[in-house]
Motif scaffolding. Structure first.
Motif, PDB file in Angstrom:
ATOM      1  N   SER A 109       0.777  -1.351   0.480  1.00  0.00           N
ATOM      2  CA  SER A 109      -0.166  -0.088  -0.218  1.00  0.00           C
ATOM      3  C   SER A 109       1.006   1.751   0.034  1.00  0.00           C
ATOM      4  O   SER A 109       0.518   2.029  -0.627  1.00  0.00           O
ATOM      5  CB  SER A 109      -1.058  -0.105   1.154  1.00  0.00           C
ATOM      6  OG  SER A 109      -1.858  -1.040   1.565  1.00  0.00           O
ATOM      7  N   ALA A 110       1.858   1.365   0.726  1.00  0.00           N
ATOM      8  CA  ALA A 110       3.195   1.928   0.543  1.00  0.00           C
ATOM      9  C   ALA A 110       3.613   2.229  -0.279  1.00  0.00           C
ATOM     10  O   ALA A 110       3.754   3.859  -0.932  1.00  0.00           O
ATOM     11  CB  ALA A 110       3.523   2.303   1.889  1.00  0.00           C
ATOM     12  N   ILE A 111       3.944   1.134  -1.294  1.00  0.00           N
ATOM     13  CA  ILE A 111       3.924   1.350  -2.803  1.00  0.00           C
ATOM     14  C   ILE A 111       3.489   2.036  -2.821  1.00  0.00           C
ATOM     15  O   ILE A 111       3.999   3.204  -4.537  1.00  0.00           O
ATOM     16  CB  ILE A 111       4.874  -0.294  -2.616  1.00  0.00           C
ATOM     17  CG1 ILE A 111       6.262  -0.228  -1.725  1.00  0.00           C
ATOM     18  CG2 ILE A 111       5.835   0.169  -4.269  1.00  0.00           C
ATOM     19  CD1 ILE A 111       6.939  -1.894  -2.529  1.00  0.00           C
ATOM     20  N   TYR A 112       2.425   1.896  -3.504  1.00  0.00           N
ATOM     21  CA  TYR A 112       0.896   2.108  -4.583  1.00  0.00           C
ATOM     22  C   TYR A 112       0.884   3.649  -4.224  1.00  0.00           C
ATOM     23  O   TYR A 112       1.022   4.560  -5.243  1.00  0.00           O
ATOM     24  CB  TYR A 112      -0.050   1.454  -4.000  1.00  0.00           C
ATOM     25  CG  TYR A 112      -1.190   2.138  -5.206  1.00  0.00           C
ATOM     26  CD1 TYR A 112      -1.733   1.981  -6.070  1.00  0.00           C
ATOM     27  CD2 TYR A 112      -2.361   4.000  -4.440  1.00  0.00           C
ATOM     28  CE1 TYR A 112      -2.069   2.419  -7.227  1.00  0.00           C
ATOM     29  CE2 TYR A 112      -2.917   4.177  -5.102  1.00  0.00           C
ATOM     30  CZ  TYR A 112      -3.273   3.352  -5.991  1.00  0.00           C
ATOM     31  OH  TYR A 112      -3.518   4.234  -6.821  1.00  0.00           O
ATOM     32  N   SER A 113       1.222   4.586  -2.466  1.00  0.00           N
ATOM     33  CA  SER A 113       1.098   5.031  -2.637  1.00  0.00           C
ATOM     34  C   SER A 113       2.433   6.288  -2.976  1.00  0.00           C
ATOM     35  O   SER A 113       2.136   7.417  -3.765  1.00  0.00           O
ATOM     36  CB  SER A 113       0.979   6.150  -1.072  1.00  0.00           C
ATOM     37  OG  SER A 113       0.688   7.115  -0.956  1.00  0.00           O
ATOM     38  N   CYS A 114       3.381   6.055  -3.034  1.00  0.00           N
ATOM     39  CA  CYS A 114       4.585   6.741  -3.305  1.00  0.00           C
ATOM     40  C   CYS A 114       4.368   6.618  -5.115  1.00  0.00           C
ATOM     41  O   CYS A 114       4.937   7.661  -5.948  1.00  0.00           O
ATOM     42  CB  CYS A 114       6.101   5.490  -3.172  1.00  0.00           C
ATOM     43  SG  CYS A 114       7.530   5.607  -3.980  1.00  0.00           S
ATOM     44  N   ALA A 115       3.898   5.673  -5.841  1.00  0.00           N
ATOM     45  CA  ALA A 115       3.784   5.463  -7.184  1.00  0.00           C
ATOM     46  C   ALA A 115       3.198   6.634  -7.739  1.00  0.00           C
ATOM     47  O   ALA A 115       3.226   6.957  -9.108  1.00  0.00           O
ATOM     48  CB  ALA A 115       3.709   3.670  -7.825  1.00  0.00           C
ATOM     49  N   ALA A 116       2.058   6.565  -6.833  1.00  0.00           N
ATOM     50  CA  ALA A 116       0.731   7.054  -7.215  1.00  0.00           C
ATOM     51  C   ALA A 116       1.501   8.529  -6.933  1.00  0.00           C
ATOM     52  O   ALA A 116       0.707   9.290  -8.124  1.00  0.00           O
ATOM     53  CB  ALA A 116      -0.725   6.944  -6.062  1.00  0.00           C
ATOM     54  N   GLN A 117       1.934   8.963  -6.321  1.00  0.00           N
ATOM     55  CA  GLN A 117       2.766  10.959  -6.034  1.00  0.00           C
ATOM     56  C   GLN A 117       3.197  10.883  -7.252  1.00  0.00           C
ATOM     57  O   GLN A 117       3.534  11.579  -7.899  1.00  0.00           O
ATOM     58  CB  GLN A 117       3.146  11.151  -4.928  1.00  0.00           C
ATOM     59  CG  GLN A 117       2.034  10.502  -3.352  1.00  0.00           C
ATOM     60  CD  GLN A 117       2.164  11.285  -1.799  1.00  0.00           C
ATOM     61  OE1 GLN A 117       3.235  12.009  -1.702  1.00  0.00           O
ATOM     62  NE2 GLN A 117       2.652   9.887  -0.907  1.00  0.00           N
ATOM     63  N   ILE A 118       4.211   9.671  -7.385  1.00  0.00           N
ATOM     64  CA  ILE A 118       5.738  10.266  -8.686  1.00  0.00           C
ATOM     65  C   ILE A 118       4.419  10.459 -10.063  1.00  0.00           C
ATOM     66  O   ILE A 118       5.018  10.822 -10.823  1.00  0.00           O
ATOM     67  CB  ILE A 118       6.151   9.356  -8.498  1.00  0.00           C
ATOM     68  CG1 ILE A 118       7.323   9.372  -7.083  1.00  0.00           C
ATOM     69  CG2 ILE A 118       7.488   9.846 -10.069  1.00  0.00           C
ATOM     70  CD1 ILE A 118       8.067   8.362  -7.310  1.00  0.00           C
TER      71      ILE A 118
END
Length: 186
Positions: free
Chosen positions: A165-174
């Motif tokens: 979930s945290a990796i997804y949030s990172c990817a979404a923000q970038i």
């Protein structure tokens, strides 16, 4: 007289989320029984889980973001403290025991629950990250207090979900920032 200055600092959250997410996934692959605890996990915890999150936290302080600064800095130091517990460089001090680890993880769960309450004013993915992290800490605490391998394994799966979930949030923000629109929902 104070002057308002706009921040020219890039968003540090993706770095912190990447550090948190990747390290959390890797450690919880161990907790779920897929990997042994090894130097690979320790090194990831020191570098990406610890140092990268602390750097992101300091940058969040500079951006006047109390939530991000507190979260990234605290969890970065969590990883460093966990590594110290694992390697016990202070050999004159007793090694960890299940009760002390239960309290340690329970206190981190309490802190995370407080942070989760703060996310109720944030986007859904941030709520998911902190909600699943609180559950993870409480499960790990319970596993240490009870000695239950099953609870520890379940915690591992929750941790993998939390890290992803945290990796997804990172990817979404970038990705959303690079495209200037919401490509990945948050």
């Amino acid at each position: 007289m104070s002057t308002q200055q706009s921040s020219n600092i890039a968003n540090p959250a993706p770095l912190g989320l990447l550090g948190f997410g990747m390290t959390t996934c890797l450690l919880n692959l161990h907790n779920a029984g897929f990997l042994p605890l090894s130097i690979v996990i320790v090194a990831m915890g020191f570098a990406l889980g610890g140092a990268a999150q602390i750097i992101a936290g300091i940058m969040e302080f500079k951006k006047n973001n109390t939530f991000g600064a507190t979260a990234f800095t605290a969890y970065g130091f969590f990883w460093w403290s966990l590594i110290l517990i694992w390697i016990n460089p202070f050999s004159s001090i007793n090694a960890k025991d299940d009760a002390s680890m239960g309290f340690y993880l329970g206190l981190w769960g309490l802190f995370t629950l407080i942070m989760f309450i703060g996310t109720l004013n944030h986007n859904r993915i941030t709520q998911i990250v902190f909600g699943s992290l609180a559950i993870l800490f409480f499960l790990l605490s319970a596993a240490n207090f009870t000695g239950s391998h099953m609870i520890h394994t379940i915690a591992g799966y929750v941790g993998i979900f939390c890290g992803l979930s945290a990796i997804y949030s990172c990817a979404a923000q970038i990705i959303n920032n690079e495209f200037g629109r919401n490509v990945l929902p948050m």
